[in-house]
Design a protein around this motif. Structure first.
Motif, PDB file in Angstrom:
ATOM      1  N   PRO A   1       0.833  -1.179   0.020  1.00  0.00           N
ATOM      2  CA  PRO A   1       0.041  -0.002  -0.031  1.00  0.00           C
ATOM      3  C   PRO A   1       0.763   1.290  -0.043  1.00  0.00           C
ATOM      4  O   PRO A   1       0.325   2.308  -0.501  1.00  0.00           O
ATOM      5  N   ILE A   2       1.999   1.189   0.672  1.00  0.00           N
ATOM      6  CA  ILE A   2       2.942   2.502   0.529  1.00  0.00           C
ATOM      7  C   ILE A   2       3.398   2.580  -1.013  1.00  0.00           C
ATOM      8  O   ILE A   2       3.487   3.550  -1.227  1.00  0.00           O
ATOM      9  N   VAL A   3       3.696   1.827  -1.541  1.00  0.00           N
ATOM     10  CA  VAL A   3       4.279   1.519  -2.978  1.00  0.00           C
ATOM     11  C   VAL A   3       3.161   2.427  -3.720  1.00  0.00           C
ATOM     12  O   VAL A   3       3.508   3.306  -4.689  1.00  0.00           O
ATOM     13  N   VAL A   4       1.957   1.989  -3.796  1.00  0.00           N
ATOM     14  CA  VAL A   4       0.698   2.275  -4.356  1.00  0.00           C
ATOM     15  C   VAL A   4       0.570   3.775  -4.136  1.00  0.00           C
ATOM     16  O   VAL A   4       0.167   4.582  -5.178  1.00  0.00           O
ATOM     17  N   ALA A   5       0.614   4.230  -2.689  1.00  0.00           N
ATOM     18  CA  ALA A   5       0.288   5.660  -2.499  1.00  0.00           C
ATOM     19  C   ALA A   5       1.415   6.490  -2.827  1.00  0.00           C
ATOM     20  O   ALA A   5       1.165   7.621  -3.237  1.00  0.00           O
ATOM     21  N   ALA A   6       2.814   5.885  -3.128  1.00  0.00           N
ATOM     22  CA  ALA A   6       3.801   6.792  -3.555  1.00  0.00           C
ATOM     23  C   ALA A   6       3.620   7.038  -4.955  1.00  0.00           C
ATOM     24  O   ALA A   6       3.824   8.134  -5.347  1.00  0.00           O
ATOM     25  N   ALA A   7       3.362   5.819  -5.664  1.00  0.00           N
ATOM     26  CA  ALA A   7       3.013   6.032  -7.124  1.00  0.00           C
ATOM     27  C   ALA A   7       1.886   7.082  -7.498  1.00  0.00           C
ATOM     28  O   ALA A   7       1.850   7.945  -8.365  1.00  0.00           O
ATOM     29  N   ALA A   8       0.699   7.038  -6.516  1.00  0.00           N
ATOM     30  CA  ALA A   8      -0.190   8.071  -6.883  1.00  0.00           C
ATOM     31  C   ALA A   8       0.060   9.500  -6.470  1.00  0.00           C
ATOM     32  O   ALA A   8      -0.408  10.339  -7.318  1.00  0.00           O
ATOM     33  N   LEU A   9       0.719   9.635  -5.391  1.00  0.00           N
ATOM     34  CA  LEU A   9       1.238  10.808  -4.958  1.00  0.00           C
ATOM     35  C   LEU A   9       2.375  11.451  -5.999  1.00  0.00           C
ATOM     36  O   LEU A   9       2.138  12.506  -6.532  1.00  0.00           O
TER      37      LEU A   9
ATOM     38  N   VAL B   1       3.318  15.059 -10.710  1.00  0.00           N
ATOM     39  CA  VAL B   1       3.906  15.451 -12.125  1.00  0.00           C
ATOM     40  C   VAL B   1       2.435  16.105 -12.910  1.00  0.00           C
ATOM     41  O   VAL B   1       2.812  16.929 -13.595  1.00  0.00           O
ATOM     42  N   HIS B   2       1.174  15.465 -12.542  1.00  0.00           N
ATOM     43  CA  HIS B   2       0.071  16.046 -13.218  1.00  0.00           C
ATOM     44  C   HIS B   2      -0.008  17.619 -12.797  1.00  0.00           C
ATOM     45  O   HIS B   2      -0.394  18.494 -13.699  1.00  0.00           O
TER      46      HIS B   2
END
Length: 68
Positions: free
Chosen positions: A24-32, A37-38
């Motif tokens: 979940p930390i990896v997924v949250a970091a990717a989302a952040l 970037v957006h």
């Protein structure tokens, strides 16, 4: 300019396996990272659904065959 994803899978695997980072930390970091970037460089992510005639491959199932 298209976003390169060469480092993504390798970094994810390293974080999960070598550093024991919870998924979940990896997924949250990717989302952040995607959100940042957006917000900071919106030109990096191109809008479109891939059917706008940009020279990409044709869809496997044509839209006409799907119906409404």
């Amino acid at each position: 300019m298209a976003l390169s994803t060469r480092a993504g899978p390798g970094g994810t695997c390293a974080a999960l396996a070598r550093f024991a980072v919870p998924f979940p930390i990896v997924v949250a970091a990717a989302a952040l990272l995607g959100w940042l970037v957006h917000r900071l460089a919106p030109h990096v992510f191109k809008r479109g659904n891939g059917h706008d005639g940009d020279g990409g491959p044709a869809p496997s199932i044509p839209d006409d065959a799907l119906g409404d």
